[in-house]
Design a protein around this motif. Structure first.
Motif, PDB file in Angstrom:
ATOM      1  N   GLY A  40       6.919  -5.017  13.099  1.00 37.13           N
ATOM      2  CA  GLY A  40       6.471  -5.442  14.429  1.00 37.13           C
ATOM      3  C   GLY A  40       5.885  -6.839  14.486  1.00 37.13           C
ATOM      4  O   GLY A  40       5.391  -7.271  15.535  1.00 37.13           O
ATOM      5  N   GLY A  42       7.431  -9.622  14.492  1.00 39.61           N
ATOM      6  CA  GLY A  42       8.220 -10.500  15.362  1.00 39.61           C
ATOM      7  C   GLY A  42       9.407 -11.170  14.669  1.00 39.61           C
ATOM      8  O   GLY A  42      10.028 -12.067  15.235  1.00 39.61           O
ATOM      9  N   LYS A  43       9.778 -10.693  13.479  1.00 38.29           N
ATOM     10  CA  LYS A  43      10.852 -11.337  12.716  1.00 38.29           C
ATOM     11  C   LYS A  43      12.191 -11.294  13.467  1.00 38.29           C
ATOM     12  O   LYS A  43      12.858 -12.309  13.613  1.00 38.29           O
ATOM     13  CB  LYS A  43      11.012 -10.654  11.336  1.00 38.29           C
ATOM     14  CG  LYS A  43       9.744 -10.683  10.491  1.00 38.29           C
ATOM     15  CD  LYS A  43       9.931  -9.959   9.177  1.00 38.29           C
ATOM     16  CE  LYS A  43      10.179  -8.477   9.301  1.00 38.29           C
ATOM     17  NZ  LYS A  43       9.070  -7.692   9.920  1.00 38.29           N
ATOM     18  N   THR A  44      12.554 -10.076  13.936  1.00 44.25           N
ATOM     19  CA  THR A  44      13.837  -9.936  14.634  1.00 44.25           C
ATOM     20  C   THR A  44      13.841 -10.794  15.891  1.00 44.25           C
ATOM     21  O   THR A  44      14.822 -11.494  16.183  1.00 44.25           O
ATOM     22  CB  THR A  44      14.073  -8.447  14.997  1.00 44.25           C
ATOM     23  OG1 THR A  44      14.121  -7.705  13.776  1.00 44.25           O
ATOM     24  CG2 THR A  44      15.360  -8.242  15.768  1.00 44.25           C
ATOM     25  N   THR A  45      12.739 -10.760  16.622  1.00 47.95           N
ATOM     26  CA  THR A  45      12.657 -11.548  17.861  1.00 47.95           C
ATOM     27  C   THR A  45      12.822 -13.036  17.544  1.00 47.95           C
ATOM     28  O   THR A  45      13.588 -13.741  18.219  1.00 47.95           O
ATOM     29  CB  THR A  45      11.296 -11.291  18.552  1.00 47.95           C
ATOM     30  OG1 THR A  45      11.133  -9.888  18.722  1.00 47.95           O
ATOM     31  CG2 THR A  45      11.211 -11.990  19.886  1.00 47.95           C
ATOM     32  N   HIS A 188      11.952  -6.760   3.883  1.00 50.68           N
ATOM     33  CA  HIS A 188      10.735  -6.089   3.415  1.00 50.68           C
ATOM     34  C   HIS A 188      10.756  -5.941   1.890  1.00 50.68           C
ATOM     35  O   HIS A 188       9.767  -5.543   1.296  1.00 50.68           O
ATOM     36  CB  HIS A 188      10.593  -4.707   4.062  1.00 50.68           C
ATOM     37  CG  HIS A 188      10.292  -4.780   5.530  1.00 50.68           C
ATOM     38  ND1 HIS A 188       9.050  -5.116   6.016  1.00 50.68           N
ATOM     39  CD2 HIS A 188      11.067  -4.581   6.612  1.00 50.68           C
ATOM     40  CE1 HIS A 188       9.076  -5.107   7.340  1.00 50.68           C
ATOM     41  NE2 HIS A 188      10.290  -4.795   7.732  1.00 50.68           N
TER      42      HIS A 188
HETATM   43  N1  LIG Z   1      13.308  -5.714  23.914  1.00 51.09           N
HETATM   44  C1  LIG Z   1      12.001  -5.510  23.718  1.00 51.09           C
HETATM   45  N2  LIG Z   1      11.228  -5.034  24.705  1.00 51.09           N
HETATM   46  C2  LIG Z   1       9.893  -4.840  24.542  1.00 51.09           C
HETATM   47  N3  LIG Z   1       9.241  -5.106  23.391  1.00 51.09           N
HETATM   48  C3  LIG Z   1       9.969  -5.588  22.376  1.00 51.09           C
HETATM   49  C4  LIG Z   1      11.375  -5.804  22.475  1.00 51.09           C
HETATM   50  N4  LIG Z   1      11.817  -6.302  21.282  1.00 51.09           N
HETATM   51  C5  LIG Z   1      10.744  -6.373  20.482  1.00 51.09           C
HETATM   52  N5  LIG Z   1       9.624  -5.950  21.134  1.00 51.09           N
HETATM   53  C6  LIG Z   1       8.262  -5.909  20.576  1.00 51.09           C
HETATM   54  O1  LIG Z   1       8.002  -7.166  19.985  1.00 51.09           O
HETATM   55  C7  LIG Z   1       7.264  -7.001  18.778  1.00 51.09           C
HETATM   56  C8  LIG Z   1       8.033  -7.634  17.626  1.00 51.09           C
HETATM   57  O2  LIG Z   1       9.196  -6.857  17.383  1.00 51.09           O
HETATM   58  P1  LIG Z   1      10.279  -7.291  16.297  1.00 51.09           P
HETATM   59  O3  LIG Z   1      11.378  -6.295  16.337  1.00 51.09           O
HETATM   60  O4  LIG Z   1      10.637  -8.701  16.514  1.00 51.09           O
HETATM   61  O5  LIG Z   1       9.427  -7.157  14.947  1.00 51.09           O
HETATM   62  P2  LIG Z   1       9.930  -7.128  13.429  1.00 51.09           P
HETATM   63  O6  LIG Z   1       8.993  -8.001  12.671  1.00 51.09           O
HETATM   64  O7  LIG Z   1      11.377  -7.460  13.350  1.00 51.09           O
HETATM   65  O8  LIG Z   1       9.665  -5.614  13.037  1.00 51.09           O
HETATM   66  P3  LIG Z   1      10.340  -4.656  11.920  1.00 51.09           P
HETATM   67  O9  LIG Z   1      10.012  -5.248  10.585  1.00 51.09           O
HETATM   68  O10 LIG Z   1       9.653  -3.360  12.138  1.00 51.09           O
HETATM   69  O11 LIG Z   1      11.814  -4.608  12.201  1.00 51.09           O
HETATM   70  C9  LIG Z   1       7.033  -5.511  18.614  1.00 51.09           C
HETATM   71  O12 LIG Z   1       5.761  -5.195  19.125  1.00 51.09           O
HETATM   72  C10 LIG Z   1       8.118  -4.892  19.476  1.00 51.09           C
HETATM   73  O13 LIG Z   1       7.710  -3.646  19.986  1.00 51.09           O
END
Ligand SMILES: Nc1ncnc2c1ncn2[C@@H]1O[C@H](COP(=O)(O)OP(=O)(O)OP(=O)(O)O)[C@@H](O)[C@H]1O
Length: 296
Positions: A40, A42-45, A188
């Motif tokens: 969570g 924010g990496k994917t975002t 990870h």
């Molecule tokens: N389409 C969306 N709508 C609402 N919230 C979102 C959306 N996409 C991501 N988020 C939120 O943004 C935050 C970052 O999410 P993200 O998927 O980028 O994290 P991450 O680092 O890739 O996580 P992980 O390692 O678990 O995959 C999280 O709180 C997630 O719930």
């Protein structure tokens, strides 16, 4: 070295919460960057924003000085390999490869075929019928066969067994040696991919808290192990990320300059060894810095 991909003051809000907050980061060309962060973070975002696939709420992303969003040329230079390519679900492997050859300007057909064989992927199976590991393998084929200047891999080793993960790391090293491709990988599995990363970007709750070359990131990270009485002097020291004590022996995870104390500690029998990247990541990102007085 100048950067090839930059994001400046990028934020992304979903509703009321920030997934990315004021991220400014420049990625040096011809290097493999590790994008590390807890679930969570924010990496994917961030990877989706860097690829131009989603818009930031604020800020700008540039490739080679050109704005990425709404710029087909810049976007075609950046290949995003998602952890789950949902749009491929109903298509057969051979069809997906055909789309890739038509849509991706850097596509190397020979390399794609050789990778498909390497992974033994069944040409006539649909993506949704592949195992999780095989889906990741197909993503890896896309990312490596498309010779894009920038490739972003989001959790590329999901579901892969140890042997296949090793195969991916070897293929990536082969691909990058002598090339000027820039690769950004979120993962990870930090320790086993640590050797790949020339740079580390650390994301904590949407904020880039570090971005530096791996050697200097790890330069001041140590384990200190020895007599609890000797190490007690560091109780409350901000350089101590974590401490564990058992039967008169203490282990400290240390992050910071140790040059003043090092010789004396070694003379007192304290063992000093490097702190692995995975451990450093865990201690740095753990919520609420450790209060060592509670343990020591
Ligand atoms: N389409 C969306 N709508 C609402 N919230 C979102 C959306 N996409 C991501 N988020 C939120 O943004 C935050 C970052 O999410 P993200 O998927 O980028 O994290 P991450 O680092 O890739 O996580 P992980 O390692 O678990 O995959 C999280 O709180 C997630 O719930």
């Amino acid at each position: 070295m100048s950067s090839i991909l930059e994001c400046r003051q990028v934020s992304k809000r979903f509703g009321k919460s920030h997934a990315i907050l004021d991220a400014t980061v420049s990625f040096e060309p011809g290097a493999v960057h590790g994008l590390l962060g807890a679930n969570g973070a924010g990496k994917t975002t961030l990877l989706h924003i860097l690829s131009g696939m989603i818009y930031p709420t604020q800020g700008v992303v540039t490739f080679d000085g050109q704005q990425v969003h709404e710029n087909a040329l810049a976007m075609s230079s950046i290949c995003l390999v998602k952890s789950d390519e949902r749009s491929w679900a109903d298509y057969k492997v051979k069809d997906i490869m055909r789309f890739c050859s038509l849509l991706l300007p850097g596509w190397d057909e020979r390399k794609a075929l050789s990778l498909l064989q390497r992974f033994n992927l069944p040409a006539n199976k649909r993506y949704k019928q592949l195992s999780r590991g095989m889906q990741s393998q197909l993503g890896i084929v896309k990312g490596l066969a498309n010779q894009a200047p920038i490739t972003l891999f989001d959790e590329p080793t999901l579901g892969l067994d140890a042997d296949m993960r090793e195969a991916f790391y070897e293929l990536l090293i082969q691909e990058c040696s002598g090339s000027d491709r820039t690769i950004i990988i979120s993962t990870h599995l930090i320790d086993e991919s640590a050797n790949l990363f020339e740079y580390i970007a650390l994301l904590e709750e949407g904020v880039i808290t570090k971005h530096q070359d791996t050697d200097s990131f790890l330069e001041h990270a140590y384990y200190l192990q020895g007599n609890s009485v000797t190490l007690e002097q560091f109780s409350g020291d901000p350089r101590v990320l974590h401490a564990e004590s058992l039967a008169g022996t203490t282990i400290l995870a240390w992050y910071g300059d140790l040059s003043k104390e090092r010789t004396e500690l070694e003379q007192q029998g304290i063992r000093i060894s490097p702190l692995p990247l995975q451990k450093l990541f865990v201690y740095l990102t753990r919520k609420g810095r450790f209060n060592n007085e509670e343990v020591m």
